[in-house]
Design an enzyme around this catalytic site. Structure first.
Site, PDB file in Angstrom:
ATOM      1  N   ASN A   1      -6.232   1.057  -3.300  1.00  0.00           N
ATOM      2  CA  ASN A   1      -7.657   1.451  -2.112  1.00  0.00           C
ATOM      3  C   ASN A   1      -6.742   2.944  -1.853  1.00  0.00           C
ATOM      4  O   ASN A   1      -6.662   2.635  -0.395  1.00  0.00           O
ATOM      5  CB  ASN A   1      -7.471   0.648  -1.140  1.00  0.00           C
ATOM      6  CG  ASN A   1      -6.824  -0.396  -0.133  1.00  0.00           C
ATOM      7  OD1 ASN A   1      -5.649   0.240  -0.666  1.00  0.00           O
ATOM      8  ND2 ASN A   1      -6.460   0.214   0.909  1.00  0.00           N
TER       9      ASN A   1
ATOM     10  N   ASP B   1       1.681  -6.943   2.731  1.00  0.00           N
ATOM     11  CA  ASP B   1       0.609  -6.179   3.211  1.00  0.00           C
ATOM     12  C   ASP B   1       1.342  -5.014   3.631  1.00  0.00           C
ATOM     13  O   ASP B   1       0.776  -4.408   4.423  1.00  0.00           O
ATOM     14  CB  ASP B   1       0.126  -7.191   3.794  1.00  0.00           C
ATOM     15  CG  ASP B   1      -1.582  -6.267   4.337  1.00  0.00           C
ATOM     16  OD1 ASP B   1      -1.862  -5.438   3.114  1.00  0.00           O
ATOM     17  OD2 ASP B   1      -2.190  -7.220   4.689  1.00  0.00           O
TER      18      ASP B   1
ATOM     19  N   HIS C   1       0.794  -1.313  -0.015  1.00  0.00           N
ATOM     20  CA  HIS C   1      -0.122  -0.190  -0.187  1.00  0.00           C
ATOM     21  C   HIS C   1       0.580   1.036  -0.403  1.00  0.00           C
ATOM     22  O   HIS C   1       1.457   1.126   0.477  1.00  0.00           O
ATOM     23  CB  HIS C   1      -1.069  -0.028   1.261  1.00  0.00           C
ATOM     24  CG  HIS C   1      -1.582  -0.762   1.329  1.00  0.00           C
ATOM     25  ND1 HIS C   1      -3.271  -0.970   0.590  1.00  0.00           N
ATOM     26  CD2 HIS C   1      -1.191  -2.736   1.944  1.00  0.00           C
ATOM     27  CE1 HIS C   1      -3.455  -2.044   0.618  1.00  0.00           C
ATOM     28  NE2 HIS C   1      -3.064  -3.570   1.479  1.00  0.00           N
TER      29      HIS C   1
HETATM   30  N1  LIG Z   1      -3.433  -5.239   5.884  1.00  0.00           N
HETATM   31  C1  LIG Z   1      -4.631  -3.971   6.260  1.00  0.00           C
HETATM   32  O1  LIG Z   1      -4.358  -4.215   8.265  1.00  0.00           O
HETATM   33  N2  LIG Z   1      -4.693  -3.056   6.011  1.00  0.00           N
HETATM   34  C2  LIG Z   1      -4.714  -2.266   4.763  1.00  0.00           C
HETATM   35  C3  LIG Z   1      -5.832  -3.036   3.771  1.00  0.00           C
HETATM   36  C4  LIG Z   1      -5.667  -4.899   3.228  1.00  0.00           C
HETATM   37  O2  LIG Z   1      -4.322  -4.945   3.310  1.00  0.00           O
HETATM   38  O3  LIG Z   1      -6.777  -5.423   3.509  1.00  0.00           O
HETATM   39  C5  LIG Z   1      -4.518  -1.185   4.161  1.00  0.00           C
HETATM   40  O4  LIG Z   1      -4.876  -1.302   3.146  1.00  0.00           O
HETATM   41  O5  LIG Z   1      -4.429  -0.806   5.421  1.00  0.00           O
HETATM   42 ZN   LIG Z   2      -3.757  -5.002   1.641  1.00  0.00          ZN
HETATM   43 ZN   LIG Z   3      -7.040  -6.912   2.251  1.00  0.00          ZN
END
Ligand SMILES: NC(=O)N[C@@H](CC(=O)O)C(=O)O
Ligand SMILES: [Zn+2]
Ligand SMILES: [Zn+2]
Length: 442
Positions: free
Chosen positions: A94, A321, A62
């Site tokens: 996102n 992630d 992200h």
């Molecule tokens: N993994 C998370 O806890 N958060 C992610 C969203 C996601 O990966 O689903 C985010 O965008 O902060």
């Molecule tokens: Zn994610």
């Molecule tokens: Zn996710």
């Protein structure tokens, strides 16, 4: 630019290379890989005692740009990636606005190019604004260069709409990166549902929140022929379902994140409300919110199943992630804090410490799951160092033992549960297109 890497232990899954050799790169490409290369070079790196692997590829990052640059920017995110040994990252859509049309895709691509540190592949959303109501311009984004579609952050709960997206993905031959979470069943949960959530008085998230959608998505992949890649798997039944789906020749692959194979919900401890003296902020916290992520940290049985799933190559990929959030957002409570932790700068050492040193993975499997398999799943000609291929390389010292220090992160995000943890294995240099984009201090 001619780069010579001397005396490294080359681990390259594509050619099953597992031996000490030199690598010569010229104009961004590997031109030679053999013992004792004698050549004039602009830059010589001594990699004695280090693994030389194809640069890591993170399928799940992200970057928060556009719209949430207080959490991370493309520049800080790319630098964090380089620090972590990553040469290519997939950015989740996102953001604010959501990446649901070709213009936003191009915005990220251009910015990443200007930054020029690592390769950024921007993923497209499945529905407009991630609202789950109507499909995003998937074909338009494909023309703009998206490598995959994903609704990460939530699941498309309308199975018919999701099926339509999968049909398009199958036709375009791009994978669907699936965040598996039954939105209704979560019902405000903030951590794994177990004795700890009860003790803390917090709402729990059951394994079935994930498992139900994993099952659905596998069925829809079977129906449509779409390539399904399951994001951040956290439960033992996810592993079993992936195993079963693979036996049935369904096109499914799966990823596990370091926090999910390193920590359990036992690591979430109660903390008393206090005042942060330095920032003069009241902490009404109940537990350390750096242990709050989605999916949540699970039980010991789940963690064991994930490790064995990685070992047995049921689980294909280790992704981070990487989910940066600000101190202010995290300095709240388990209920209020956003889900997510940073991961780019801790993934390699945790993988090495928790999985390689513990005998779950060989160094070759580490390279497969952090580079070679992601490249295959995304369909890019990377994750392979041999003459003719792009010189995206990571040099990793498997002997260095140290404590993770979040104040040294290149990421803006400091939201990690691993600060101060002792680990073994250090990224010494990251090379993108034959250029050194990161080098550790000696
Ligand atoms: N993994 C998370 O806890 N958060 C992610 C969203 C996601 O990966 O689903 C985010 O965008 O902060
Ligand atoms: Zn994610
Ligand atoms: Zn996710």
């Amino acid at each position: 630019m001619i780069l010579l890497i001397k005396n490294g232990h080359v681990i390259n899954p594509a050619t099953e290379t597992d031996e000490v050799a030199d690598i010569l790169a010229e104009d961004g490409k590997v031109v030679k890989m053999e013992k004792n290369i004698k050549a004039k070079a602009d830059r010589v790196i001594d990699a004695k005692g280090c693994y030389v692997m194809p640069g890591f590829i993170d399928m799940h990052v992200h970057l928060r740009d556009p719209g949430q640059e207080q959490k991370e920017t493309i520049e800080t995110g790319c630098n964090a990636a380089a620090h972590g040994g990553y040469t290519t990252i997939l950015a989740m859509p996102n953001t604010k606005p959501v990446v649901d049309n070709p213009d936003v895709v191009k915005y990220v691509q251009n910015k990443a190019k200007t930054v020029g540190v690592v390769n950024v592949l921007q993923v497209g959303a499945i529905t407009k604004g991630q609202q789950g109501k109507e499909l995003a311009d998937i074909r338009g984004m494909y023309e703009a260069g998206i490598p995959a579609i994903s609704e990460d952050g939530r699941s498309v709960m309308n199975s018919e709409l999701y099926r339509e997206a999968m049909e398009i993905a199958a036709e375009l031959d791009i994978p669907v990166l699936a965040h598996c979470e039954d939105i209704n069943l979560v019902n405000g949960g903030v951590m794994n549902e177990d004795a700890h959530s009860k003790e803390l008085g917090l709402k729990g998230i059951t394994n079935s929140v994930e498992d139900i959608i994993v099952a659905r998505d596998i069925m829809l992949s079977r129906d449509t022929g779409a390539k399904l890649h399951l994001c951040h798997c956290s439960t033992r039944d996810s592993v079993k379902m992936v195993q079963h789906a693979k036996m049935e020749k369904t096109k499914v692959t799966a990823e596990v994140c370091p926090h999910h194979f390193t920590l359990t919900s036992d690591d979430i401890h109660k903390i008393e409300p206090s005042i942060d003296q330095e920032k003069k902020l009241a902490i009404d916290a109940d537990a350390d919110t750096n242990f709050k992520m989605n999916p949540p940290l699970r039980s010991r049985e789940d963690v064991q199943a994930l490790k064995e799933g990685l070992r047995d190559n049921i689980m294909d990929v280790i992704s981070t992630d990487h989910a940066p959030h600000t101190f202010e957002e995290k300095n709240t409570s388990m209920k209020k804090a956003p889900f997510g932790i940073v991961g780019l700068e801790t993934a390699a050492c945790l993988t090495y410490t928790e999985l390689v040193l513990q005998g779950y993975l060989t160094p070759m499997q580490m390279a497969e799951k952090m580079s070679y398999n992601p490249a295959k799943i995304v369909g890019i000609d990377k994750g392979d160092i041999q003459p003719g291929k792009i010189a995206d390389i990571v040099i990793f010292d498997p002997e260095k033992t140290y404590k993770i220090d979040k104040t040294k992160f290149a990421s803006k995000g400091r939201n990690t549960p691993f600060d101060g943890r002792e680990v073994t294995g250090k990224v010494m240099a990251t090379i993108v297109d034959g250029r050194v984009v990161y080098e550790a201090e000696a």
